[in-house]
Design an enzyme around this catalytic site. Sequence first.
Site, PDB file in Angstrom:
ATOM      1  N   ASP A 461      -3.849 -10.864  -0.996  1.00  0.00           N
ATOM      2  CA  ASP A 461      -4.767  -9.773  -1.323  1.00  0.00           C
ATOM      3  C   ASP A 461      -5.637 -10.106  -2.522  1.00  0.00           C
ATOM      4  O   ASP A 461      -6.738  -9.610  -2.659  1.00  0.00           O
ATOM      5  CB  ASP A 461      -3.981  -8.497  -1.609  1.00  0.00           C
ATOM      6  CG  ASP A 461      -3.076  -8.645  -2.831  1.00  0.00           C
ATOM      7  OD1 ASP A 461      -2.479  -9.718  -2.977  1.00  0.00           O
ATOM      8  OD2 ASP A 461      -2.960  -7.689  -3.612  1.00  0.00           O
ATOM      9  N   ARG A 465      -3.898 -11.887 -10.329  1.00  0.00           N
ATOM     10  CA  ARG A 465      -3.009 -11.047 -11.124  1.00  0.00           C
ATOM     11  C   ARG A 465      -1.554 -11.223 -10.688  1.00  0.00           C
ATOM     12  O   ARG A 465      -1.227 -12.069  -9.859  1.00  0.00           O
ATOM     13  CB  ARG A 465      -3.428  -9.583 -11.031  1.00  0.00           C
ATOM     14  CG  ARG A 465      -3.262  -8.939  -9.666  1.00  0.00           C
ATOM     15  CD  ARG A 465      -3.832  -7.537  -9.675  1.00  0.00           C
ATOM     16  NE  ARG A 465      -3.676  -6.874  -8.390  1.00  0.00           N
ATOM     17  CZ  ARG A 465      -4.577  -6.071  -7.847  1.00  0.00           C
ATOM     18  NH1 ARG A 465      -5.726  -5.849  -8.466  1.00  0.00           N
ATOM     19  NH2 ARG A 465      -4.356  -5.488  -6.679  1.00  0.00           N
ATOM     20  N   ASP A 466      -0.688 -10.425 -11.240  1.00  0.00           N
ATOM     21  CA  ASP A 466       0.741 -10.518 -10.920  1.00  0.00           C
ATOM     22  C   ASP A 466       1.010  -9.818  -9.593  1.00  0.00           C
ATOM     23  O   ASP A 466       1.629  -8.772  -9.531  1.00  0.00           O
ATOM     24  CB  ASP A 466       1.582  -9.908 -12.053  1.00  0.00           C
ATOM     25  CG  ASP A 466       1.228  -8.449 -12.329  1.00  0.00           C
ATOM     26  OD1 ASP A 466       0.145  -7.992 -11.891  1.00  0.00           O
ATOM     27  OD2 ASP A 466       2.045  -7.763 -12.981  1.00  0.00           O
ATOM     28  N   GLU A 467       0.543 -10.438  -8.501  1.00  0.00           N
ATOM     29  CA  GLU A 467       0.721  -9.873  -7.157  1.00  0.00           C
ATOM     30  C   GLU A 467       0.599 -11.002  -6.145  1.00  0.00           C
ATOM     31  O   GLU A 467       1.588 -11.609  -5.776  1.00  0.00           O
ATOM     32  CB  GLU A 467      -0.308  -8.762  -6.923  1.00  0.00           C
ATOM     33  CG  GLU A 467      -0.042  -7.924  -5.693  1.00  0.00           C
ATOM     34  CD  GLU A 467      -0.907  -6.674  -5.674  1.00  0.00           C
ATOM     35  OE1 GLU A 467      -1.047  -6.094  -4.594  1.00  0.00           O
ATOM     36  OE2 GLU A 467      -1.438  -6.273  -6.725  1.00  0.00           O
ATOM     37  N   ASP A 474      -4.744  -5.770   4.716  1.00  0.00           N
ATOM     38  CA  ASP A 474      -5.937  -6.532   4.348  1.00  0.00           C
ATOM     39  C   ASP A 474      -6.325  -7.517   5.445  1.00  0.00           C
ATOM     40  O   ASP A 474      -7.484  -7.605   5.850  1.00  0.00           O
ATOM     41  CB  ASP A 474      -5.695  -7.279   3.035  1.00  0.00           C
ATOM     42  CG  ASP A 474      -5.395  -6.349   1.867  1.00  0.00           C
ATOM     43  OD1 ASP A 474      -4.554  -5.447   2.030  1.00  0.00           O
ATOM     44  OD2 ASP A 474      -5.977  -6.522   0.791  1.00  0.00           O
ATOM     45  N   TRP A 531      -1.746  -0.903   8.126  1.00  0.00           N
ATOM     46  CA  TRP A 531      -0.988  -2.042   7.621  1.00  0.00           C
ATOM     47  C   TRP A 531      -0.024  -2.533   8.711  1.00  0.00           C
ATOM     48  O   TRP A 531      -0.071  -3.694   9.101  1.00  0.00           O
ATOM     49  CB  TRP A 531      -0.246  -1.648   6.339  1.00  0.00           C
ATOM     50  CG  TRP A 531      -1.131  -1.721   5.131  1.00  0.00           C
ATOM     51  CD1 TRP A 531      -1.077  -2.662   4.153  1.00  0.00           C
ATOM     52  CD2 TRP A 531      -2.220  -0.849   4.780  1.00  0.00           C
ATOM     53  NE1 TRP A 531      -2.062  -2.429   3.208  1.00  0.00           N
ATOM     54  CE2 TRP A 531      -2.777  -1.328   3.563  1.00  0.00           C
ATOM     55  CE3 TRP A 531      -2.785   0.284   5.359  1.00  0.00           C
ATOM     56  CZ2 TRP A 531      -3.861  -0.702   2.944  1.00  0.00           C
ATOM     57  CZ3 TRP A 531      -3.866   0.906   4.737  1.00  0.00           C
ATOM     58  CH2 TRP A 531      -4.389   0.406   3.553  1.00  0.00           C
ATOM     59  N   GLU A 744     -12.244  -5.825  -5.127  1.00  0.00           N
ATOM     60  CA  GLU A 744     -11.235  -4.913  -4.576  1.00  0.00           C
ATOM     61  C   GLU A 744     -11.774  -3.484  -4.476  1.00  0.00           C
ATOM     62  O   GLU A 744     -11.575  -2.790  -3.482  1.00  0.00           O
ATOM     63  CB  GLU A 744      -9.996  -4.931  -5.461  1.00  0.00           C
ATOM     64  CG  GLU A 744      -8.878  -4.017  -5.001  1.00  0.00           C
ATOM     65  CD  GLU A 744      -7.640  -4.162  -5.851  1.00  0.00           C
ATOM     66  OE1 GLU A 744      -6.551  -3.879  -5.335  1.00  0.00           O
ATOM     67  OE2 GLU A 744      -7.760  -4.565  -7.026  1.00  0.00           O
ATOM     68  N   HIS A 765     -11.165  -9.888  -3.686  1.00  0.00           N
ATOM     69  CA  HIS A 765     -10.452  -9.341  -2.537  1.00  0.00           C
ATOM     70  C   HIS A 765     -11.362  -9.550  -1.328  1.00  0.00           C
ATOM     71  O   HIS A 765     -12.573  -9.493  -1.454  1.00  0.00           O
ATOM     72  CB  HIS A 765     -10.237  -7.833  -2.709  1.00  0.00           C
ATOM     73  CG  HIS A 765      -8.865  -7.452  -3.152  1.00  0.00           C
ATOM     74  ND1 HIS A 765      -8.320  -7.887  -4.327  1.00  0.00           N
ATOM     75  CD2 HIS A 765      -7.936  -6.660  -2.564  1.00  0.00           C
ATOM     76  CE1 HIS A 765      -7.113  -7.368  -4.465  1.00  0.00           C
ATOM     77  NE2 HIS A 765      -6.845  -6.630  -3.398  1.00  0.00           N
TER      78      HIS A 765
END
Length: 864
Positions: A461, A465-467, A474, A531, A744, A765
């Site tokens: 995604d 960052r912390d992901e 997506d 999703w 995003e 994104h």
Amino acid sequence: MTVIVDAPRIEHHREPLGIGERMPRLSWTVASAPSGWRQDAYRVELERGGATTSHEVQSPEQVLVDWPGDPLSSRDIVTVRIAVRGADGAWSEASAPTTLEAGLLEPSDWVARPIGSIRNENAHSDQRRPSIVRREFEAQGGLVRARLYATAHGLYEAELNGERVGDDTLSPGWTVYGQRLRYYTYDVTDSVRPGTNAIGAWLGDGWYRGRLGWRGGFRNLYGADQSFLGQLELTYADGSREIIGTDHSWTSAASPILHSGIYDGEDYDAREEHRGWSSPGFDEAGWEGVQERHRDPATLVSPTAPPVRCTEELRPVEVLTGPSGSRILDFGQNLVGRVRIRVSGPAGATVTLRTAEVMQDGEIYTRPLRDARSADNYTLAGRDVEEWEPRFTFHGFRYVEVAGWPGDLDADAAAGALIARVYHTDLERTGWFDSSDPALNRLHENVRWGMRGNFVDIPTDCPQRDERVGWTGDIQVFGPTASTLYDVSGMLSGWLHDLAIEQLPDGTVPWYVPVIPADRMWTPIRPGAAWGDVATLLPWTLYERFGDTGVLRAQFDSARRWVDLLARLAGPSRLWNTGFQLGDWLDPAAPPQDPADARTDRYLVATAYFAKSARTVARMAEVLGLDEERVHYDALAAEVVAAFAAEYVNADGTMTSDAQTAYALGLRFDLITDPHRRDAAASRLAQLVRDAGNRIATGFVGTPLVSDALSAGGHIDTAYDLLLERECPSWLYQVEQGATTVWERWDSLMPDGTVNPGTMTSFNHYALGAVADWMHRVVAGLAPDAPGYRRIRFAPRPGGGLTSASARHLTPYGEAAITWRIEDGALHVEVTVPVGTEAVLDFVGVDEESVGPGIHSRTVRFSQ
């Protein structure tokens, strides 16, 4: 004209070395043929073990045809050539050869065991130091082939006789490790020499045991060990084979990498290097033994897609000085990768590189990174020139703050000393677009760059960052665009395999794959519309774009189980109107901290996707010849469509959610079946767009659909107004703000130049860039009209003041292309139709026309 056949393709592999399919399917393109020529038979020549067999098949098919020979065994090497025959009975010359090689197909082939340092590894320490491992071995004369089969618990880079093996990185990638761990195959024949040799590997935590997840994250999600598994096989001229596998005879030492993490970057102390450690004759004094770990060899699988590689290098376009005196490099492009440095300085000096996507108040702005440190530190050894690049991390960035650089860092020095290296899964590009509007072309490039940065082994995604996880929604909405821009067939079919593994017994599809722990919003795993529907819609997209019935067969049970779950949740009403839903996620009207608070009823969204998925499973069953299942899911879909219309569509064609996404869903998912109500709904959608000043009012769900809903509903001018709007929120607002990827949020950067205050604000994104597929199909006018582009529809719909546009696409049959321009009141169009396909010319104001392979030009009257 002579019929010329290109070298065949093996399954979806760009490089068929170490493949895992025992009966790999074959595809080929016919590079040239006489006008009107059609294939009616093909011949496959297989050369294996010194014997050649020939297999003739009466068929016009040339995409993913069945393997005609005996199944492959481990290590088999087969050379494949293709000849084709036309209706005149004449055979072409055989194609250029493609040589494939099977990997290790039986668990019993593996004698190697994972090995790692015997040093105590604190399972919860933030400073667990990576290891390197090595071993020396003897090779005899007469070597004809050497293969290294390698993987790791964590990440690895192998070396042989002092040289790097392969050019892949972040291997073996991220899969559901307990059930599927990829191994890679390397041809190292030219690196092994008679006598003493040395082999070794660097190790890193990676996704296996490194920190994953947001808000602090978790460690050791798949295990606490950091281990290398390598099996080097040497084959000699007399047919004998020698295996050097990882076992207790290897040794290990602490790496000069002090710390490495996907989110946090890498710290490296060059003073602690073991110079020559992967070369023979190295002094192992002070090195330790290793510990063998367990791995079920049945879980080792070969890749279905290319690995992550460096595909491009960028030099800084400017060196900035921040108010604090900081030195900041601007690479001019938001990218994903790492920075390579060349530096000279005293031993012990440390260079620090901190990355960010944006700047604010003259400094790099790291708040959007949340808990990702995203910094690299290099401590110099004091040599004349030192070159270094991190190994086991990646960053999403445009700007790099450089601290501790020895000497002045002006623009000339930076240009040669710091290079941004772009990394992503090395997919083959298949789609190109151009138009007379530079801003539109920049938008297309932004979409492509965003895809590259988020296809890092899995479809993520965001990359910064912390992901950085594989969100299912997506890729569900972006799948058609991804399939237009690059050949994602192998990568996404492999990811879908992991999705089926992670799917819960009741049919629930996780929010992201592979699954990792998360905070309360995502735990426990619950079914969510759009999703979870990736289980049905993405396999169908791959079938439509690549003609692959195999992915439907492999994923049918997963897709069916998802729809069966929805049927149970909806019950007799056939309305999915309960439970947690994200709805039209990131509707621009939603508050920054509540992105699910959209204008469209989230249960309208859920029921619409229920209908779409049920109908898609019915179509999958039809392709697979499953008549009973087709009838069942067709009936279920009809019930859901009727329930949707009764609940959400008013008699006059308006909808209970009077919002752009609601109408886009009703129209594009064929949920409004009455022609008068469809026309009214399309008109209302167009009015809503105009009332909003042609600005976007859709989130993740509506954005991929709204342009098609307008253009197919007779409102092409409004679709162009929406596409070309430059005020916030809009696609071109981002371009006007200097974006080089898709954001995003529509307003990740606010009109006043400040970053959106939401804690979920990424500048890379791909979901909202799904409009690029519409640009190819409608603006340029190149679209598949049958699975795999067996039939192509050329249907340009000029508008918005554009005077020209073009698109090219590498279909499974070869290159298709269209170019159009408006000149002197006429539309001039030229199309290219590849051999093996047919095309429909669909121009406004004239009857449709069917044409065969070749180049065709047409001129029709046109007025804007």
